[in-house]
Design a protein around this motif. Structure first.
Motif, mmCIF file in Angstrom:
data_model
loop_
_atom_site.group_PDB
_atom_site.id
_atom_site.type_symbol
_atom_site.label_atom_id
_atom_site.label_comp_id
_atom_site.label_asym_id
_atom_site.label_seq_id
_atom_site.Cartn_x
_atom_site.Cartn_y
_atom_site.Cartn_z
ATOM 1 N N ILE A 145 0.837 -1.208 0.000
ATOM 2 C CA ILE A 145 0.000 0.000 0.000
ATOM 3 C C ILE A 145 0.870 1.255 0.000
ATOM 4 O O ILE A 145 0.590 2.217 -0.723
ATOM 5 C CB ILE A 145 -0.981 -0.039 1.195
ATOM 6 C CG1 ILE A 145 -2.046 -1.126 0.949
ATOM 7 C CG2 ILE A 145 -1.630 1.327 1.422
ATOM 8 C CD1 ILE A 145 -2.893 -1.478 2.159
ATOM 9 N N ALA A 146 1.944 1.247 0.776
ATOM 10 C CA ALA A 146 2.844 2.403 0.821
ATOM 11 C C ALA A 146 3.535 2.624 -0.522
ATOM 12 O O ALA A 146 3.715 3.762 -0.964
ATOM 13 C CB ALA A 146 3.874 2.223 1.930
ATOM 14 N N TYR B 141 2.585 1.435 -3.709
ATOM 15 C CA TYR B 141 1.750 1.656 -4.894
ATOM 16 C C TYR B 141 0.616 2.652 -4.679
ATOM 17 O O TYR B 141 0.010 3.100 -5.646
ATOM 18 C CB TYR B 141 1.184 0.323 -5.389
ATOM 19 C CG TYR B 141 2.264 -0.609 -5.872
ATOM 20 C CD1 TYR B 141 2.965 -0.347 -7.045
ATOM 21 C CD2 TYR B 141 2.613 -1.746 -5.150
ATOM 22 C CE1 TYR B 141 3.972 -1.184 -7.489
ATOM 23 C CE2 TYR B 141 3.612 -2.600 -5.593
ATOM 24 C CZ TYR B 141 4.285 -2.316 -6.761
ATOM 25 O OH TYR B 141 5.277 -3.149 -7.193
ATOM 26 N N LYS B 142 0.311 2.966 -3.418
ATOM 27 C CA LYS B 142 -0.753 3.903 -3.084
ATOM 28 C C LYS B 142 -2.043 3.627 -3.861
ATOM 29 O O LYS B 142 -2.571 4.491 -4.568
ATOM 30 C CB LYS B 142 -0.285 5.341 -3.317
ATOM 31 C CG LYS B 142 0.905 5.691 -2.436
ATOM 32 C CD LYS B 142 1.486 7.043 -2.745
ATOM 33 C CE LYS B 142 2.696 7.392 -1.941
ATOM 34 N NZ LYS B 142 3.592 6.376 -1.495
ATOM 35 N N GLU C 207 -6.074 2.835 -4.639
ATOM 36 C CA GLU C 207 -7.320 3.426 -4.150
ATOM 37 C C GLU C 207 -7.795 2.619 -2.940
ATOM 38 O O GLU C 207 -7.549 1.408 -2.862
ATOM 39 C CB GLU C 207 -8.381 3.384 -5.257
ATOM 40 C CG GLU C 207 -8.079 4.273 -6.442
ATOM 41 C CD GLU C 207 -8.103 5.751 -6.073
ATOM 42 O OE1 GLU C 207 -9.010 6.173 -5.342
ATOM 43 O OE2 GLU C 207 -7.195 6.476 -6.511
#
Length: 128
Positions: A92-93, A95-96, A98
């Motif tokens: 998550i960090a 590829y950020k 949705e």
């Protein structure tokens, strides 16, 4: 594969770099498919090894990104909840995605399994 076939049939001069890129992309997709098949057979450790190989040598961002997420899913399936949480958070960090992305769903499940409902709720609130 279709792109390579079209190039061959066209009779046009083939750029060696382009052909190498097509070959590498096909290899990446094949590794991802192999890992997925191993997962379906509950061979999570072997699947992770394939995914890690793709992460190190992958040239196509799509399959390599998917492989990173699949590693966390395999960790969770093997009761490696702490490792899975770390992997999902790193994904998550990096590829950020949705908030509706499946990576959040997997992270929430892992946090709940680890007995961290407050942290799970924080991520659940992001999805709304």
């Amino acid at each position: 594969e279709e792109e390579a076939d079209m190039l061959m049939e066209s009779g046009a001069a083939i750029d060696e770099n382009h052909l190498m890129a097509l070959t590498a992309r096909r290899r990446d997709e094949t590794l991802l498919e192999t890992g997925t098949m191993l997962e379906r057979q509950a061979e999570y450790g072997l699947a992770m090894e394939v995914y890690k190989k793709l992460g190190k040598k992958g040239v196509s961002t799509g399959p390599a990104r998917k492989a990173e997420l699949r590693i966390g899913i395999c960790q969770a399936a093997m009761d490696g909840t702490a490792g899975a949480i770390k992997t999902f958070k790193a994904y998550i960090a990096k590829y950020k995605p949705e908030p509706g992305d499946e990576s959040y769903t997997h992270l929430i499940r892992a946090l709940e399994k680890a007995g961290r409902p407050d942290e799970a709720q924080k991520y659940r609130n992001l999805k709304k």
